[in-house]
Design a protein around this motif. Sequence first.
Motif, PDB file in Angstrom:
ATOM      1  N   ALA A  15       0.772  -1.237  -0.033  1.00 20.93           N
ATOM      2  CA  ALA A  15      -0.123  -0.100  -0.079  1.00 20.93           C
ATOM      3  C   ALA A  15       0.733   1.211  -0.048  1.00 20.93           C
ATOM      4  CB  ALA A  15      -0.850  -0.028   1.328  1.00 20.93           C
ATOM      5  N   PHE A  16       1.879   1.115   0.160  1.00 21.11           N
ATOM      6  CA  PHE A  16       2.832   2.509   0.562  1.00 21.11           C
ATOM      7  C   PHE A  16       2.934   3.351  -0.623  1.00 21.11           C
ATOM      8  CE2 PHE A  16       6.410   4.378   3.031  1.00 21.11           C
ATOM      9  CZ  PHE A  16       6.118   4.280   4.112  1.00 21.11           C
ATOM     10  N   PRO A  17       2.928   2.982  -2.057  1.00 25.41           N
ATOM     11  CA  PRO A  17       3.280   3.983  -2.868  1.00 25.41           C
ATOM     12  C   PRO A  17       1.986   5.012  -2.882  1.00 25.41           C
ATOM     13  CG  PRO A  17       3.484   1.869  -3.734  1.00 25.41           C
ATOM     14  CD  PRO A  17       3.121   1.488  -2.351  1.00 25.41           C
ATOM     15  N   MET A  18       0.711   4.680  -2.388  1.00 24.99           N
ATOM     16  CA  MET A  18      -0.193   5.658  -2.267  1.00 24.99           C
ATOM     17  C   MET A  18      -0.216   6.457  -1.148  1.00 24.99           C
ATOM     18  SD  MET A  18      -4.387   5.443  -1.374  1.00 24.99           S
ATOM     19  CE  MET A  18      -3.824   5.765   0.520  1.00 24.99           C
ATOM     20  N   PHE A  19       0.466   5.952  -0.020  1.00 25.01           N
ATOM     21  CA  PHE A  19       0.809   6.962   1.173  1.00 25.01           C
ATOM     22  C   PHE A  19       1.950   7.981   0.501  1.00 25.01           C
ATOM     23  CE2 PHE A  19      -0.593   3.302   3.634  1.00 25.01           C
ATOM     24  CZ  PHE A  19      -1.737   3.992   3.662  1.00 25.01           C
ATOM     25  N   LEU A  20       2.854   7.377  -0.048  1.00 25.41           N
ATOM     26  CA  LEU A  20       3.945   8.483  -0.481  1.00 25.41           C
ATOM     27  C   LEU A  20       3.591   9.347  -1.541  1.00 25.41           C
ATOM     28  CD1 LEU A  20       6.576   5.392  -1.271  1.00 25.41           C
ATOM     29  CD2 LEU A  20       6.639   7.126   0.657  1.00 25.41           C
ATOM     30  N   TYR A  21       2.541   9.340  -2.232  1.00 23.74           N
ATOM     31  CA  TYR A  21       1.951  10.241  -3.316  1.00 23.74           C
ATOM     32  C   TYR A  21       1.190  11.097  -2.314  1.00 23.74           C
ATOM     33  CZ  TYR A  21      -0.692  12.210  -7.083  1.00 23.74           C
ATOM     34  OH  TYR A  21      -1.079  13.166  -8.044  1.00 23.74           O
ATOM     35  N   LEU A  22       0.198  10.796  -1.762  1.00 23.09           N
ATOM     36  CA  LEU A  22      -0.939  11.383  -1.102  1.00 23.09           C
ATOM     37  C   LEU A  22      -0.318  12.224   0.007  1.00 23.09           C
ATOM     38  CD1 LEU A  22      -4.294   9.249  -1.097  1.00 23.09           C
ATOM     39  CD2 LEU A  22      -3.455  10.991  -2.757  1.00 23.09           C
ATOM     40  N   ASN A  23       0.454  11.638   0.864  1.00 23.34           N
ATOM     41  CA  ASN A  23       0.943  12.346   2.111  1.00 23.34           C
ATOM     42  C   ASN A  23       1.678  11.242   3.006  1.00 23.34           C
ATOM     43  OD1 ASN A  23       1.528  13.430   4.446  1.00 23.34           O
ATOM     44  ND2 ASN A  23      -0.309  13.463   5.263  1.00 23.34           N
ATOM     45  N   PRO A  24       3.109  11.481   2.574  1.00 18.86           N
ATOM     46  CA  PRO A  24       4.003  10.421   3.047  1.00 18.86           C
ATOM     47  C   PRO A  24       3.957  10.219   4.757  1.00 18.86           C
ATOM     48  CG  PRO A  24       5.489  12.268   2.286  1.00 18.86           C
ATOM     49  CD  PRO A  24       3.927  12.530   1.968  1.00 18.86           C
ATOM     50  N   GLU A  25       3.205  11.340   5.645  1.00 22.83           N
ATOM     51  CA  GLU A  25       3.304  11.202   6.905  1.00 22.83           C
ATOM     52  C   GLU A  25       2.299  10.142   7.090  1.00 22.83           C
ATOM     53  OE1 GLU A  25       5.367  12.537   9.028  1.00 22.83           O
ATOM     54  OE2 GLU A  25       6.409  13.913   7.573  1.00 22.83           O
ATOM     55  N   LEU A  26       1.275   9.771   6.438  1.00 22.03           N
ATOM     56  CA  LEU A  26       0.453   8.699   6.732  1.00 22.03           C
ATOM     57  C   LEU A  26       1.340   7.483   6.896  1.00 22.03           C
ATOM     58  CD1 LEU A  26      -2.545   9.525   4.494  1.00 22.03           C
ATOM     59  CD2 LEU A  26      -2.507   9.848   6.984  1.00 22.03           C
ATOM     60  N   GLY A  27       2.181   7.241   6.085  1.00 19.72           N
ATOM     61  CA  GLY A  27       3.152   5.985   5.788  1.00 19.72           C
ATOM     62  C   GLY A  27       3.868   6.057   7.317  1.00 19.72           C
ATOM     63  N   GLY A  28       4.319   7.243   7.589  1.00 20.22           N
ATOM     64  CA  GLY A  28       5.169   7.620   8.918  1.00 20.22           C
ATOM     65  C   GLY A  28       4.252   6.917  10.146  1.00 20.22           C
ATOM     66  N   TYR A  29       2.859   7.530  10.309  1.00 20.67           N
ATOM     67  CA  TYR A  29       2.201   7.033  11.516  1.00 20.67           C
ATOM     68  C   TYR A  29       1.828   5.431  11.409  1.00 20.67           C
ATOM     69  CZ  TYR A  29       1.130  11.827  10.951  1.00 20.67           C
ATOM     70  OH  TYR A  29       1.451  13.396  11.013  1.00 20.67           O
ATOM     71  N   LEU A  30       1.866   4.835  10.324  1.00 18.57           N
ATOM     72  CA  LEU A  30       1.883   3.320  10.413  1.00 18.57           C
ATOM     73  C   LEU A  30       3.086   2.763  10.424  1.00 18.57           C
ATOM     74  CD1 LEU A  30      -0.542   3.417   7.000  1.00 18.57           C
ATOM     75  CD2 LEU A  30      -1.142   2.297   9.191  1.00 18.57           C
ATOM     76  N   LEU A  31       4.254   3.217  10.140  1.00 24.89           N
ATOM     77  CA  LEU A  31       5.575   2.660  10.532  1.00 24.89           C
ATOM     78  C   LEU A  31       5.860   2.893  12.067  1.00 24.89           C
ATOM     79  CD1 LEU A  31       7.773   3.722   7.463  1.00 24.89           C
ATOM     80  CD2 LEU A  31       6.986   1.421   8.066  1.00 24.89           C
ATOM     81  N   ALA A  32       5.341   3.953  12.525  1.00 19.77           N
ATOM     82  CA  ALA A  32       5.881   4.321  13.869  1.00 19.77           C
ATOM     83  C   ALA A  32       5.844   3.028  15.054  1.00 19.77           C
ATOM     84  CB  ALA A  32       5.249   5.750  14.346  1.00 19.77           C
ATOM     85  N   PRO A  33       4.226   2.663  14.944  1.00 23.74           N
ATOM     86  CA  PRO A  33       4.333   1.757  16.264  1.00 23.74           C
ATOM     87  C   PRO A  33       5.112   0.457  15.941  1.00 23.74           C
ATOM     88  CG  PRO A  33       2.418   1.704  14.893  1.00 23.74           C
ATOM     89  CD  PRO A  33       3.285   2.753  14.389  1.00 23.74           C
TER      90      PRO A  33
END
Length: 948
Positions: free
Chosen positions: A411-429
């Motif tokens: 799913a990560f390509p979508m987060f990178l395009y729309l807002n990479p911080e969303l990917g960061g919030y998922l990686l954080a935990p």
Amino acid sequence: MSLIISMFLLLRLSLLLLFAALAVSQTGPSLWTIAPFNPPAYSLALRSPYLNTWNAQGNGPAPLTNVWPNLWPASRPILGWYASVVVDGQGYRIMGAANIPNVTEANQTAVEFTPTRTSLLFSAGPMQINATFLNPIEPTDLVRQSLPFSYFYLSATSTDGNAHTLRMYSDISGEFMAGDTSQIAQWTPVDSGQYVVLSMQLQTQQAFTENDNHAQDATEYYTFKKIAGTTTSWGITQDVVNRGLASNLSKPLSNTADPTPRPVQDNWPTLGIMIDWPGSITETPEPAVWAIGLVRNPSIQYRLTDGTFQKRSPYFLTAFSDVQSAAQFFLDDFSNALASANAFDAKLQAAGSALSSDYADLLTLSVGQVLSSLDITIANGTDVSGPIAGMFSQSPDLQSSVNTVDVLYAAFPMFLYLNPELGGYLLAPLLEYQDSAAYTQTYAARNIGTAYPNATADHITDAHDFQVEETANMLIMVLAYSQASGNGTFISNHYTLLSDWAEFLGNTTLTPTNQKSADVAVTGDLSNNNQTNTALKGIIGIAAMAKMAEVAGVIGDQKRFNDTATSYIQQWASNAVAADNSHIDFFYGDTNSNGLMYNVFADKLLQLDLVPESVYQVLTVYYNNIAAQNRFGLPLDNQDTSVATSHSMMFAASTVTNPTTQSFMVTQLHNYVSANLNNTAFTAAYNPTTGFGVDVSVAGVNSPAVGSMFSLLALNASVKSINVPGRSTVPGSAAANPSPSHTGAIAGGVVAGVVGVVAIGVGIFFWIRRRRNARLHHENDYGTYSDPKDMARSYSGGKPMGLAPGTAFEPFRYSSTNTGSGYTPSSDLYSPGLESGITQTHVRSTSEVQDLAGLTSVAAQAGYVAAPVPERDSGYFRTRRRGESGSDLGPSASQVGGASEVMIAKQSLVNEELRSEVDNLRRDLERIREEQGRAVLDEAPPSYSDPV
């Protein structure tokens, strides 16, 4: 024997004919039009893992007027959502299969869906009704994106030019929040004069518990903002009572609620709201807007690294004191939400269409599905410093898991395009928990919890067989996030953990043993020893760590990991590319094996330039040659041609060098989703021959893995310079050992000269001493050699002369004791290190903002100001105990290349210490020069902080 063969061929031919007949017989809707194509299902309310409502399509679908919506997948129990209109005293059903006297079905004439909306047109006597389901997408506004509400609105226009009386009604049942409808429900009405907010919940809730994919701790809401000049009425009572009153133009609803709680299925209590338009009208001056919501607070249970549990609330509560005020804001915000949705749709449509209309359709179908899998949370109702996100996903062996790493990777390509911080919030935990003493494995975990919404790290330290897969996924995603956001805080805060993972890959990835790939294991338990695609991902993971070491200033690690990745990719290419360059062997040494090498996508995404261009050329020709064999795509490998996945197809298509081949592969994916063969949400796993989705314990159904459709856009996104806050605290970085401060240009030059001389003198002293000790040590262990070269020349039969009988050299692997930042393994004599770097920058395409609904965009959104993006504490860093070495399996001479290459290049143990001392001295001198010449860089405040 010939009879058996003939019967087998006949059976196979029969199956092919059956599949062909099924394919031919599949048709879309025949009584209405649908644009841009007929999908497997279209969304109604799609805002969270549990507010996830669809209407199935596929082959010969029924109109919305004669079906009940479903929680995914279509086999799940129905959701009671009903709507009707009354025109000149005649009732017409718009949604739901309820049989109400004096109510007939409206005629559904058209359907259109976009990334944010599904709109349907109905003919209700002399009026046309527009029913639209709006699911706002606000990826950079966490408050709006986290609001678990969706809009449903109705408008009407006379088709005969005359004025008509008009009533509109809609309701929902308790089936949205009860997987078991025998459970008792209770309800609460609030009529504030301007707003009607009706709610229902189970009388006995169970926190963080599911029943048939329904959350058992949710409260459902149905709300409405009254329109001046109209009459609004409501009722919480039996379904047939509410709907019967709504069908009679002369009577309003009761504006009362049944007094006694009862089971959801006992006379089906419903939350009903109705609007009567005054007099006779030719059209509605504005739409009648309902909002449906499903709220859970707390929404995720999260285990902290100290073992305590934290109940995390939905992020929108940072802006609102309670759900009532949030619901009212959502209704007030309708015009803004619609304008923003239209702008989002136009931008995404333009970006996708710049590549192809088929590609734009895939983006349209996937984006809401991915974002609705998220719960964005905070530690409490006011703390915005540490948002994390939970992502709901399912797989055959992990039901309802939390932040499953391989699904997140897809799913990560979508987060990178729309807002990479969303990917960061998922990686954080995932990073936070694994970078603690509580985590004991040397490789990455599969998830942060096996039962959504419990991010409790249950079984997280259990051994698993996806070690290379998930470890490489994590390294690739951390670098991808850092490059897309410019935020290197993950690299700073978790450097030791990340480098440990790269060490693990150095030991295991070149020839994977007892490892699984998430995709190959979709329908089975295949252990893919020597699978080249898995090896490739691990090698790219090592190269990603080299890049992270570079930006962190850990020059020794950067060179070491880069040298390893460069050596490994050369050995991989030598052993994986078929001798005739026709394909890449899917398994080392098996020239009859082939498949999708989709893991090269990460090399392109990170702009590492690690994989030789010749490999991309081979893959392009191979895909081009076999693509036409199946209408719906390419199988993962030729061992089992019955399984393909949407993400492997899109990753592979994104890396081909021929635009025509790429377009053809994208069209194959479009063929799959538009073939009228499936009737559930976009299913990631499917049969590329038949086009049917693969349903293995609902694996891949409604999966966020379809965020991979954004791969082509992610490749065109800009790569930012990474700011690493607290760079001087990263273990082994040059900044962690600065040279003495200088008071002026002249004094600085003198001091630098003195420091250089002293460093050289000290280095020579230790070099001579260590060389003497090394010589004595070698003479004691191996015998006397007058020249170190004699040791290298003495290899014979896998060991040097002078070793004890029975001693044998093991394959090369990183030392479990020499893993500090200053450790440098022996150089590969045949693979000199290459400095990786960013070679080009791409810019996203944009389009003019369009207002497709004709509403005026409102720049100033009254009543709510988006919370500022939280800053990260740049000084925060926790060291992690160095984990013990994991598996000591490494590439053997028989597995990779000839024995002489491995022995000479990797086992010059005698010379290692001498080379290390020289390299250390050289790096010390380089570090001094670097400190003298380094310009002071202003560090921008980071936009993400690890959860407290």
